[in-house]
Design an enzyme around this catalytic site. Structure first.
Site, PDB file in Angstrom:
ATOM      1  CG  HIS A  37       1.186  -5.681  -1.516  1.00  9.50           C
ATOM      2  ND1 HIS A  37      -0.216  -5.623  -1.158  1.00  9.50           N
ATOM      3  CD2 HIS A  37       1.849  -5.051  -0.486  1.00  9.50           C
ATOM      4  CE1 HIS A  37      -0.247  -4.833  -0.021  1.00  9.50           C
ATOM      5  NE2 HIS A  37       0.781  -4.437   0.541  1.00  9.50           N
ATOM      6  CB  CYS A  38       4.853  -1.822  -4.575  1.00  6.14           C
ATOM      7  SG  CYS A  38       4.206  -1.626  -5.999  1.00  6.14           S
ATOM      8  CB  THR A  83      -3.438   2.701   6.636  1.00  2.39           C
ATOM      9  OG1 THR A  83      -2.197   2.480   7.104  1.00  2.39           O
ATOM     10  CG2 THR A  83      -4.258   1.428   6.272  1.00  2.39           C
ATOM     11  NE  ARG A 130      -4.553  -3.416   1.552  1.00  4.22           N
ATOM     12  CZ  ARG A 130      -3.438  -2.993   2.400  1.00  4.22           C
ATOM     13  NH1 ARG A 130      -2.932  -1.626   2.752  1.00  4.22           N
ATOM     14  NH2 ARG A 130      -2.366  -3.618   3.017  1.00  4.22           N
ATOM     15  NE  ARG A 136       0.230  -3.975  13.075  1.00  2.00           N
ATOM     16  CZ  ARG A 136       0.774  -3.753  11.657  1.00  2.00           C
ATOM     17  NH1 ARG A 136       0.973  -2.412  11.414  1.00  2.00           N
ATOM     18  NH2 ARG A 136       0.859  -4.740  10.714  1.00  2.00           N
ATOM     19  CE1 TYR A 163      -1.806  -7.321   6.423  1.00  2.00           C
ATOM     20  CE2 TYR A 163      -1.631  -4.991   6.613  1.00  2.00           C
ATOM     21  CZ  TYR A 163      -1.130  -6.321   6.712  1.00  2.00           C
ATOM     22  OH  TYR A 163       0.162  -6.254   7.206  1.00  2.00           O
ATOM     23  CG  HIS A 187       0.964  -9.343   3.557  1.00  3.63           C
ATOM     24  ND1 HIS A 187       1.201  -8.889   2.144  1.00  3.63           N
ATOM     25  CD2 HIS A 187       0.734  -8.008   4.024  1.00  3.63           C
ATOM     26  CE1 HIS A 187       1.190  -7.873   2.129  1.00  3.63           C
ATOM     27  NE2 HIS A 187       0.992  -7.127   3.249  1.00  3.63           N
ATOM     28  CG  ASP A 263       4.750  -4.367   2.041  1.00  2.00           C
ATOM     29  OD1 ASP A 263       3.845  -3.785   1.697  1.00  2.00           O
ATOM     30  OD2 ASP A 263       4.629  -4.758   3.152  1.00  2.00           O
ATOM     31  CG  ASN A 268       3.506   0.389  10.309  1.00  2.00           C
ATOM     32  OD1 ASN A 268       3.866   1.455  10.712  1.00  2.00           O
ATOM     33  ND2 ASN A 268       2.366   0.160   9.578  1.00  2.00           N
TER      34      ASN A 268
HETATM   35  C1  0GY Z   1       1.300  -3.464   3.809  1.00  2.00           C
HETATM   36  C2  0GY Z   1       1.403  -3.788   5.458  1.00  2.00           C
HETATM   37  C3  0GY Z   1       1.187  -2.781   6.406  1.00  2.00           C
HETATM   38  C4  0GY Z   1       0.844  -1.343   6.084  1.00  2.00           C
HETATM   39  C5  0GY Z   1      -0.096  -1.125   5.304  1.00  2.00           C
HETATM   40  O1  0GY Z   1      -1.621   0.393   4.158  1.00  2.00           O
HETATM   41  C6  0GY Z   1      -0.909   0.123   5.064  1.00  2.00           C
HETATM   42  O2  0GY Z   1      -0.488   1.105   5.938  1.00  2.00           O
HETATM   43  O3  0GY Z   1      -0.762  -2.007   4.481  1.00  2.00           O
HETATM   44  C7  0GY Z   1       1.645  -3.079   7.740  1.00  2.00           C
HETATM   45  O4  0GY Z   1       1.768  -2.172   8.593  1.00  2.00           O
HETATM   46  O5  0GY Z   1       1.355  -4.340   8.181  1.00  2.00           O
HETATM   47  O6  0GY Z   1       0.931  -4.487   3.421  1.00  2.00           O
HETATM   48  O7  0GY Z   1       1.895  -2.800   3.418  1.00  2.00           O
END
Ligand code: 0GY
Length: 310
Positions: A37-38, A83, A130, A136, A163, A187, A263, A268
């Site tokens: 996960h990265c 995202t 995903r 948020r 997620y 997670h 990660d 964030n």
């Molecule tokens: C993660 C966690 C976060 C963000 C994203 O795709 C993303 O923007 O997954 C988060 O803000 O909790 O796993 O990277």
């Protein structure tokens, strides 16, 4: 590792750049370990961030990700679409193409995605999509669109990564349990680690995994879930110690359905930016035998992402 380069974008206020001097982990990961996960971010000048994004990150390139992989002693990566890039998967796919076969990916797609585009992503190394339910981070996507996408990617042998936050599991349960593929939870479904590990909220997550053998979990992101924080903040030996009972329980109950990832570059995080070397040193606290470590870091991710080699 070289310093983050900032693209022609203003970062979200309070955004922390990833930590550029990660320590060398004391824990030596087994040969062939996968960081499952990265992310890569941009660089924004080359791969612009999505107009609908909820945050603007610092740039974090594939070269920087692969330098971290080598520094930490890992062999492979699973690059998950973040995202901030929406459903424009070019930065992630570019990272896969330039990995020499050492990276596979998880994309974000809309129902408008063409079959040729899915095929091209498959050839580049994408093996999943995903679905994000963290409010948020994303706007709402209708369930019928997600079901349609899941049906299409199932035919490619891909899986779905979900997620969500623990409080939302009851409402999402019926949807998740209709998904026709392997389902990988990011997670551990974001437990509130101030609540008991055998309390009703985490029991529901354990039940979700026990009753649905297609569900896997990443036991990742102690830095996101911890209230205790890292050693520099709490002065104790075990980094992120409050997350250990949760992750250890999942690893020991479902040893063949767990994955681990850094990660990086840690989107964030506002409180502190983790030292990725310390995150690796967290692993032997949650997978306490060599057999569990090998399953978590090698056997499981290889079975899911490189089945032809496992
Ligand atoms: C993660 C966690 C976060 C963000 C994203 O795709 C993303 O923007 O997954 C988060 O803000 O909790 O796993 O990277």
């Amino acid at each position: 590792m070289s310093k983050p380069v900032t693209g022609p974008f203003e970062k979200t206020p309070g955004w922390l750049d990833w930590y550029e001097g990660p320590s060398k982990p004391r824990f030596k990961v087994p040969a062939g370990a996968v960081d499952a996960h990265c992310h890569v971010f941009g660089p924004g000048g080359e791969y612009p961030y999505a107009p609908e994004r909820k945050y603007t990150p610092c740039d974090a390139s594939r070269a920087q990700l692969y330098a971290l992989r080598d520094h930490l002693g890992f062999s492979r990566n699973v690059v998950v679409q973040a995202t901030c890039h929406g459903a424009d998967n070019r930065a992630m796919v570019d990272a896969l193409i330039h990995s020499g076969g050492k990276a596979r990916g998880v994309a974000t797609v809309r129902r408008s995605v063409g079959d040729a585009e899915l095929k091209a992503m498959h050839e580049a190394g994408v093996r999943g999509v995903r679905f994000n339910f963290v409010k948020r981070l994303v706007d709402f996507t209708p369930r019928d669109e997600l079901i349609e996408i899941a049906g299409r990617i199932a035919r490619l042998g891909w899986h779905v990564v979900i997620y969500f936050e623990a409080v939302d599991l009851p409402e999402l349960w019926d949807f998740f349990t209709t998904l026709p593929t392997t389902v990988v939870v990011d997670h551990m479904g974001r437990p509130d680690v101030t609540k008991p590990v055998d309390g009703p909220e985490f029991e529901l997550f354990v039940k979700f995994m026990r009753e649905h053998t297609n569900v896997w979990s990443k036991v990742s992101c102690p830095e996101r879930l911890s209230v205790a924080g890292p050693p520099a903040l709490n002065g104790e030996q075990n980094a992120y110690r409050d997350v250990i009972p949760f992750a250890r329980r999942i690893v020991e109950t479902f040893p063949d359905r767990v994955l681990w990832g850094t990660d990086w570059p840690h989107p964030n995080l506002k409180g502190h930016m983790p030292d990725d070397g310390l995150l690796v040193d967290f692993i032997p606290h949650i997978a306490v035998t060599q057999e569990l470590q090998r399953k978590l870091l090698v056997d499981n991710p290889m079975r899911l992402y490189w089945p032809e080699q496992s």
